[in-house]
Design a protein around this motif. Structure first.
Motif, short mmCIF file in Angstrom:
data_model
loop_
_atom_site.label_atom_id
_atom_site.label_comp_id
_atom_site.label_asym_id
_atom_site.label_seq_id
_atom_site.Cartn_x
_atom_site.Cartn_y
_atom_site.Cartn_z
N ALA A 148 32.20 54.73 -44.24
CA ALA A 148 33.03 54.51 -43.06
C ALA A 148 32.66 55.50 -41.96
O ALA A 148 32.27 56.64 -42.23
CB ALA A 148 34.51 54.64 -43.41
N GLN A 152 34.53 51.91 -35.30
CA GLN A 152 33.93 50.67 -35.79
C GLN A 152 33.08 50.06 -34.68
O GLN A 152 33.55 49.90 -33.56
CB GLN A 152 35.03 49.69 -36.19
CG GLN A 152 34.51 48.36 -36.74
CD GLN A 152 35.65 47.51 -37.28
OE1 GLN A 152 36.52 47.99 -37.99
NE2 GLN A 152 35.65 46.24 -36.92
N GLN A 158 34.86 45.35 -40.56
CA GLN A 158 34.58 46.12 -41.76
C GLN A 158 35.84 46.23 -42.62
O GLN A 158 36.96 46.10 -42.13
CB GLN A 158 34.05 47.50 -41.43
CG GLN A 158 35.07 48.46 -40.83
CD GLN A 158 34.47 49.85 -40.61
OE1 GLN A 158 33.28 50.01 -40.39
NE2 GLN A 158 35.30 50.87 -40.68
N VAL A 160 37.34 48.61 -46.00
CA VAL A 160 37.17 49.66 -46.99
C VAL A 160 37.36 49.04 -48.38
O VAL A 160 38.39 48.42 -48.65
CB VAL A 160 38.19 50.81 -46.78
CG1 VAL A 160 38.03 51.86 -47.89
CG2 VAL A 160 37.98 51.46 -45.42
N VAL A 269 32.51 51.05 -47.16
CA VAL A 269 32.96 49.88 -46.41
C VAL A 269 31.90 48.80 -46.47
O VAL A 269 30.70 49.08 -46.60
CB VAL A 269 33.25 50.23 -44.92
CG1 VAL A 269 34.33 51.28 -44.81
CG2 VAL A 269 31.98 50.66 -44.19
#
Length: 297
Positions: A148, A152, A158, A160, A269
């Protein structure tokens, strides 16, 4: 206005490289041919995309403004082709890039995909998280598995999927090798192995931040290797220590010890281009939930 999409692809590669020889090499065309095709695209568009001087090549303001729209157009075409192929039942390839396929989390992700889609062929690469973002946005990649980041990237979704505790790999003969756990501050005077900044910038940022919280800046080992295995060989040789994941398999002569510090867990991620094809969404669901909602590891 009719614009040749092949020329748009040439433009995007040239915009990344800003060097005709390097761009031509990536495109498997000659340098004069690439130059001619770029001029052809400029003629179709009615404005100049690049400034060419004795000092090099730069994007014009018009070229810079055109880049994000060209990326979206090319990615939309590729996504449409993928969706159409999926509808016809001919889409049997999933392109995924993972950080270090030998690590536990990537292995679990790939195993889950093979279990859920036994007839699908996985095209697996490991080119680094920065390259993942570029390839996802260009439509050259379906999924990316990495760490991560603080922000973003625009145009990407995305999720996790796993959080892993960190440890430190030290030579088996190291003064701290038999400790139950290690304080990060005890490694202040060691050489630390870090991957290339363009391969895993999110990992390096995590390591540097945690070392700073422990009161020091890590002294970086000068070597840069391809993968965890060669890096651990440097550790085994006594040249450095390396922060890593507790699940990392280690060769004889190297041990991994947990850290006593309250260090955040590493967040894995999975990323994909918005909005994603049907196959991409199915793959993300398979990775995140499994057949019975079981955790990844």
């Amino acid at each position: 206005m009719d614009v040749d999409l092949r020329l748009v692809r040439y433009f995007l590669v040239m915009a990344e490289e800003l060097h005709f020889t390097a761009a031509a090499r990536r495109l498997y065309v000659s340098q004069p041919a690439l130059s001619n095709q770029i001029r052809r695209l400029e003629a179709q568009l009615g404005f100049q995309l690049f400034d060419r001087t004795s000092r090099g090549v730069t994007l014009t303001p018009e070229g810079a403004a055109f880049v994000p729209h060209a990326q979206k157009a090319l990615a939309a075409i590729r996504a449409g082709i993928a969706d159409a192929a999926a509808t016809s039942g001919r889409s049997d390839v999933l392109r995924i890039d993972v950080l270090e396929s030998a690590l536990a989390a990537p292995q679990a992700v790939l195993a889950r995909l093979r279990d859920r889609f036994p007839t699908m062929r996985l095209e697996v690469s490991s080119r680094g998280s920065a390259e993942q973002d570029r390839r996802l946005l260009a439509g050259d990649l379906d999924l990316g598995l990495c760490g991560a980041t603080a922000t973003q990237p625009d145009g990407l979704d995305q999720l996790v999927i796993h959080r892993e505790p960190l440890g430190v790999a030290v030579p088996a003969e190291h003064r701290l090798a038999k400790a139950d756990a290690i304080n990060l501050a005890d490694l202040a005077h060691e050489l630390h192995y870090l991957p290339r900044d363009d391969f895993a910038p999110e990992w390096n940022a995590l390591v540097v931040a945690q070392c700073a919280a422990a009161g020091f800046s890590p002294r970086r080992h000068p070597a840069s290797t391809d993968g965890t295995g060669p890096a651990l060989e440097l550790v085994r040789a006594g040249e450095c220590v390396a922060l890593g994941l507790l699940s990392t398999p280690c060769p004889d002569g190297v041990v991994v010890r947990p850290l006593r510090d309250a260090i955040p867990r590493y967040e894995w991620v999975v990323r994909w281009r918005q909005p994603g094809t049907q196959r991409t969404r199915e793959a993300v669901d398979a990775i995140s939930s499994g057949r019975s909602g079981s955790p990844l590891l």
